[in-house]
Scaffold this motif. Structure first.
Motif, PDB file in Angstrom:
ATOM      1  N   ALA A  14       5.117 -37.070   6.341  1.00 10.49           N
ATOM      2  CA  ALA A  14       5.587 -35.716   6.641  1.00 10.49           C
ATOM      3  C   ALA A  14       5.400 -34.834   5.409  1.00 10.49           C
ATOM      4  CB  ALA A  14       7.058 -35.733   7.067  1.00 10.49           C
ATOM      5  N   ILE A  15       4.769 -33.673   5.593  1.00 18.03           N
ATOM      6  CA  ILE A  15       4.510 -32.732   4.498  1.00 18.03           C
ATOM      7  C   ILE A  15       5.038 -31.367   4.911  1.00 18.03           C
ATOM      8  CG2 ILE A  15       2.740 -31.627   3.071  1.00 18.03           C
ATOM      9  CD1 ILE A  15       0.957 -34.079   3.716  1.00 18.03           C
ATOM     10  N   ALA A  16       5.837 -30.772   4.029  1.00 14.14           N
ATOM     11  CA  ALA A  16       6.412 -29.458   4.330  1.00 14.14           C
ATOM     12  C   ALA A  16       6.316 -28.574   3.091  1.00 14.14           C
ATOM     13  CB  ALA A  16       7.868 -29.593   4.773  1.00 14.14           C
ATOM     14  N   LEU A  17       5.797 -27.346   3.285  1.00 11.29           N
ATOM     15  CA  LEU A  17       5.739 -26.346   2.226  1.00 11.29           C
ATOM     16  C   LEU A  17       6.496 -25.120   2.718  1.00 11.29           C
ATOM     17  CD1 LEU A  17       4.576 -25.493  -0.562  1.00 11.29           C
ATOM     18  CD2 LEU A  17       2.630 -24.529   0.695  1.00 11.29           C
ATOM     19  N   ASN A  18       7.563 -24.774   2.030  1.00  9.42           N
ATOM     20  CA  ASN A  18       8.421 -23.673   2.467  1.00  9.42           C
ATOM     21  C   ASN A  18       8.719 -22.716   1.321  1.00  9.42           C
ATOM     22  OD1 ASN A  18       9.053 -24.604   5.266  1.00  9.42           O
ATOM     23  ND2 ASN A  18       9.934 -26.330   4.160  1.00  9.42           N
ATOM     24  N   LYS A  19       8.936 -21.455   1.706  1.00  9.07           N
ATOM     25  CA  LYS A  19       9.383 -20.443   0.757  1.00  9.07           C
ATOM     26  C   LYS A  19      10.768 -19.988   1.186  1.00  9.07           C
ATOM     27  CE  LYS A  19       8.305 -15.987  -1.351  1.00  9.07           C
ATOM     28  NZ  LYS A  19       7.385 -14.825  -1.389  1.00  9.07           N
ATOM     29  N   ILE A  20      11.750 -20.275   0.334  1.00 15.06           N
ATOM     30  CA  ILE A  20      13.137 -19.894   0.614  1.00 15.06           C
ATOM     31  C   ILE A  20      13.595 -18.966  -0.501  1.00 15.06           C
ATOM     32  CG2 ILE A  20      15.484 -20.725   1.002  1.00 15.06           C
ATOM     33  CD1 ILE A  20      14.300 -23.377   1.888  1.00 15.06           C
ATOM     34  N   GLU A  21      13.694 -17.684  -0.161  1.00 17.01           N
ATOM     35  CA  GLU A  21      14.012 -16.639  -1.154  1.00 17.01           C
ATOM     36  C   GLU A  21      12.989 -16.703  -2.279  1.00 17.01           C
ATOM     37  OE1 GLU A  21      18.089 -17.209  -2.211  1.00 17.01           O
ATOM     38  OE2 GLU A  21      18.835 -16.468  -0.282  1.00 17.01           O
ATOM     39  N   ASN A  22      13.416 -16.985  -3.501  1.00 17.37           N
ATOM     40  CA  ASN A  22      12.477 -17.026  -4.627  1.00 17.37           C
ATOM     41  C   ASN A  22      11.963 -18.433  -4.920  1.00 17.37           C
ATOM     42  OD1 ASN A  22      12.654 -14.274  -5.063  1.00 17.37           O
ATOM     43  ND2 ASN A  22      14.392 -14.467  -6.451  1.00 17.37           N
TER      44      ASN A  22
END
Length: 443
Positions: free
Chosen positions: A377-385
């Motif tokens: 499983a691969i996840a790339l996320n942007k959460i705020e900064n």
């Protein structure tokens, strides 16, 4: 406060041989099950014999001492319960994680003493297992476990102690020699007295063989460990040489570009200063040439730095580069791939984008080499900064506290530290590995 082991305690702690506790538990379980089967069978036979003589005949065949042959028979059930109670106690003891952590080095010796004590008790007072099974098998099994974990000196001392303890019990029962030496009870006691010495020789012989085999295995394991450590050192040296060569190459390229550009600018500026008052038009032309030289130098410098970055990321961007690479590797390695990526590219500085992709690459390389997994499983996320990259698998995993970090993990941590990012690695044996990279954009 948590108890922490000192360096001295860690040094004196005896390492338990792999598989020995599992084998000891199997021994206790088999012995307990056989004890139950035998006891049920004996009680069933006894309950179906109506006459006292028949009951005593069965007890004699079961090798019950004469004190129970000639005395009250009500103690028989108590003997059975005590025998099973000892076996159950050993089984519970070996499955107690609390006792194992508390007793440390004393854990296995106490278990062995309890197991041997049970055999001695049954041998002297009640031996139901001799009715259907050979009880000597169990004492030989304990000798194997002892030789497996400890030195032959320990095997020798414990075997001699067991021999003399049984001998003392047997001697104490010879209160008098009957006039009729053909008396069955006397002959049985004499036979048991005589079989002690062959049993001792068997214990010492079995212990010697097992101990030599285990010592050989330990030496091979130590050699493999040393070879692995040497390989790690070699890999570190190769990695360091590779990095130094790359630095030297980059240093030469930048030196050639910058030295050529700056030395040319220095000459041009000096000429401009001389020509500025005498021929302003010529000075202006020379100044324009200097600007052209600066632009050319900047382009060459940027190209040299750009060559250090993955061209794959430059062409596709971080999101699509991760997607393409992950899907290709999943197809090659038959992974069930779970991708969670943004719908559009994430705007990141070049060095941060490059670091994320390099760590992503190294993580997948480690999964291919070591994980033996079928799900990634691969996840790339942007959460705020914050930019967060998660990579997990359901493979073999490893014990973080007992495993030396390899070159790959060290390199990942070094790359993360260069961009002030946080790299977290979580893993357990047979429960996979999770890698989390977190970078926070500073306002």
């Amino acid at each position: 406060m948590k108890n922490r082991k000192t360096a001295k305690e860690k040094k004196t702690e005896i390492q338990i041989e792999p598989g020995i506790i599992k084998t000891f538990r199997m021994y206790a379980l088999i012995r307990f099950i056989l004890g139950i089967i035998t006891a049920i069978l004996i009680i069933f036979i006894k309950s179906n014999l109506t006459t006292l003589s028949e009951q005593r005949r069965i007890l004699f065949d079961l090798k019950i001492p004469d004190i129970y042959l000639n005395g009250p028979l009500i103690n028989f059930n108590l003997l059975v319960l005590v025998s099973l109670g000892f076996s159950a106690l050993l089984l519970l003891y070996l499955h107690s994680a609390i006792l194992k952590n508390k007793l440390n080095n004393a854990y296995i010796p106490i278990g062995l003493l309890l197991a041997v004590g049970t055999i001695i008790y049954e041998k002297q007072f009640f031996s139901p297992l001799n009715f259907l099974w050979q009880q000597s098998v169990f004492i030989y099994s304990l000798a194997i476990i002892t030789a497996w974990q400890y030195s032959y000196k320990t095997v020798f001392i414990s075997s001699i102690s067991y021999f003399f303890l049984n001998l003392l019990f047997e001697i104490s029962r010879f209160k008098h020699i009957p006039n009729d030496v053909t008396d069955p009870e006397f002959q049985r006691r004499l036979f048991r007295f005589g079989e002690s010495l062959p049993e001792l020789i068997s214990l010492l012989f079995i212990g010697l063989i097992i101990n030599r085999l285990i010592e050989s295995q330990r030496q091979h394991r130590q050699q493999l460990t040393q070879a692995y450590q040497q390989l790690e050192k070699t890999n570190e040296t190769i990695e360091e040489l590779t990095i130094n060569r790359e630095r030297a190459r980059l240093s030469r390229e930048l030196h050639d570009i910058l030295a050529h550009t700056l030395s040319g600018l220095s000459v041009q500026i000096q000429a401009i200063l001389v020509a500025f008052d005498l021929n302003p038009a010529k000075a202006k032309t020379m100044l324009e040439n200097s600007v052209t030289t600066i632009d050319s130098g900047l382009k060459e410098t940027r190209q040299a730095l750009k060559n250090l970055r993955p061209s794959f990321v430059d062409e596709l961007g971080l999101v699509y580069a991760i997607k393409t690479k992950a899907e290709n590797l999943a197809q090659q390695n038959n992974w069930n791939l779970e991708l969670t990526l943004p719908n559009q590219q994430i705007d990141l500085p070049e060095n941060v984008e490059s670091t994320f992709y390099r760590i992503f690459q190294e993580s997948l390389t480690n999964i291919i080499k070591h994980a033996d997994t079928d799900h990634v499983a691969i996840a790339l996320n942007k959460i705020e900064n914050k930019i967060i990259l998660n990579i997990t698998d359901n493979g073999k995993g490893y014990n973080l506290s007992h495993t030396t970090e390899g070159i790959g993990i060290q390199g990942m941590k070094e790359r993360a530290s260069l961009i002030d990012a946080t790299l977290e690695i979580q893993s357990q044996i047979d429960q996979g590995t999770a890698i989390t990279l977190i970078w926070e954009k500073q306002e």
